[in-house]
Design a protein around this motif. Structure first.
Motif, PDB file in Angstrom:
ATOM      1  N   TYR A 188       0.568  -1.139  -0.265  1.00  0.00           N
ATOM      2  CA  TYR A 188       0.165  -0.340   0.405  1.00  0.00           C
ATOM      3  C   TYR A 188       1.277   1.557  -0.109  1.00  0.00           C
ATOM      4  O   TYR A 188       0.830   2.386  -0.991  1.00  0.00           O
ATOM      5  N   PHE A 189       1.760   1.143   0.924  1.00  0.00           N
ATOM      6  CA  PHE A 189       2.512   2.255   0.746  1.00  0.00           C
ATOM      7  C   PHE A 189       3.841   2.565   0.082  1.00  0.00           C
ATOM      8  O   PHE A 189       4.138   3.638  -0.416  1.00  0.00           O
ATOM      9  N   THR A 190       3.755   1.547  -0.391  1.00  0.00           N
ATOM     10  CA  THR A 190       5.219   1.146  -1.864  1.00  0.00           C
ATOM     11  C   THR A 190       4.301   2.071  -3.249  1.00  0.00           C
ATOM     12  O   THR A 190       4.585   3.420  -3.237  1.00  0.00           O
ATOM     13  N   VAL A 191       3.040   1.995  -3.285  1.00  0.00           N
ATOM     14  CA  VAL A 191       1.636   2.632  -4.163  1.00  0.00           C
ATOM     15  C   VAL A 191       1.969   3.930  -3.914  1.00  0.00           C
ATOM     16  O   VAL A 191       2.147   4.740  -4.746  1.00  0.00           O
ATOM     17  N   ALA A 192       1.283   4.320  -2.643  1.00  0.00           N
ATOM     18  CA  ALA A 192       1.874   5.622  -2.390  1.00  0.00           C
ATOM     19  C   ALA A 192       2.888   6.707  -2.365  1.00  0.00           C
ATOM     20  O   ALA A 192       2.534   7.322  -3.152  1.00  0.00           O
ATOM     21  N   LEU A 193       3.743   5.985  -2.075  1.00  0.00           N
ATOM     22  CA  LEU A 193       5.074   6.539  -1.992  1.00  0.00           C
ATOM     23  C   LEU A 193       5.815   7.395  -3.831  1.00  0.00           C
ATOM     24  O   LEU A 193       5.933   8.092  -4.130  1.00  0.00           O
ATOM     25  N   VAL A 194       5.563   6.323  -4.944  1.00  0.00           N
ATOM     26  CA  VAL A 194       5.145   6.971  -5.844  1.00  0.00           C
ATOM     27  C   VAL A 194       4.235   7.250  -6.428  1.00  0.00           C
ATOM     28  O   VAL A 194       4.099   8.206  -7.578  1.00  0.00           O
ATOM     29  N   ALA A 195       3.198   7.211  -5.646  1.00  0.00           N
ATOM     30  CA  ALA A 195       2.196   8.245  -6.205  1.00  0.00           C
ATOM     31  C   ALA A 195       2.068   9.435  -5.962  1.00  0.00           C
ATOM     32  O   ALA A 195       1.831  10.623  -6.909  1.00  0.00           O
ATOM     33  N   LEU A 196       2.662   9.748  -4.932  1.00  0.00           N
ATOM     34  CA  LEU A 196       3.056  11.209  -4.352  1.00  0.00           C
ATOM     35  C   LEU A 196       4.688  12.014  -4.446  1.00  0.00           C
ATOM     36  O   LEU A 196       4.600  13.091  -4.482  1.00  0.00           O
TER      37      LEU A 196
END
Length: 192
Positions: free
Chosen positions: A124-132
């Protein structure tokens, strides 16, 4: 249940202005009393007294839980997060409990639950990191799935704090709880 800002005045203003919506149906939430008062163990042994706001929509009520708390936990998010960070260094639950001054069973429960959820949290936070991030720097693989999850939560928080300066005042674990609706330890987060 809906995770909201820790600032009760801001949450009340948002609730009365119709800015908070139901997590299930998307309808505007209306004020609906308060939940039971709770005592939360904070950092360095402090005690926090919280009486969560309740809201209503579609004949269903929702507890508005401050981001510093996670559902069904007596300890503040940053206390639990500190324990998870210590565990990520390779220490066992007894050492973590001794360091935090908490019961071994409590800390063991956090670590076990987080271990079971660590891959979902990491994803989840890998996806968030890439999005941010414009140019995301992924954390190096760590010694365990738990450590990988802890490091990517920290990385996502750093990027969010760079993008939104007000995030500097929010602990990384309050940020994590808010991002996945407080479900760091309880339910598998959905990547949205």
């Amino acid at each position: 249940m809906l995770i909201v800002d820790t600032d009760v005045v801001l949450v009340e203003r948002q609730l009365r202005a119709g800015e908070l919506t139901c997590p299930s149906c998307g309808a505007v939430l209306a004020p609906w009393g308060h939940g039971q008062p709770r005592e939360i163990r904070g950092d360095l042994g402090s005690r926090l007294f919280v009486r969560p706001r309740r809201s209503r929509c579609c004949q269903v009520t929702h507890v508005l839980l401050p981001e510093m708390m996670w559902p069904r936990r007596m300890d503040a998010a940053e206390v639990i997060g500190a324990g998870l960070e210590i565990a990520a260094l390779g220490m066992g639950h007894r050492q973590v409990a001794a360091h935090l001054g908490l019961a071994e069973d409590t800390v063991r429960g956090w670590i076990r639950r987080f271990r079971r959820r660590s891959e979902d949290v990491r994803r989840y936070f890998t996806v968030a990191l890439v999005a941010l991030a414009d140019d995301p720097v992924m954390p190096e693989p760590a010694a365990s799935p738990l450590a990988d999850a802890v490091s990517v939560v920290a990385a996502a928080h750093r990027v969010a704090a760079t993008k939104w300066p007000e995030m500097h005042t929010v602990s990384r674990w309050a940020f994590a709880g808010r991002a996945i609706d407080g479900r760091v330890l309880t339910c598998t987060p959905s990547a949205s």
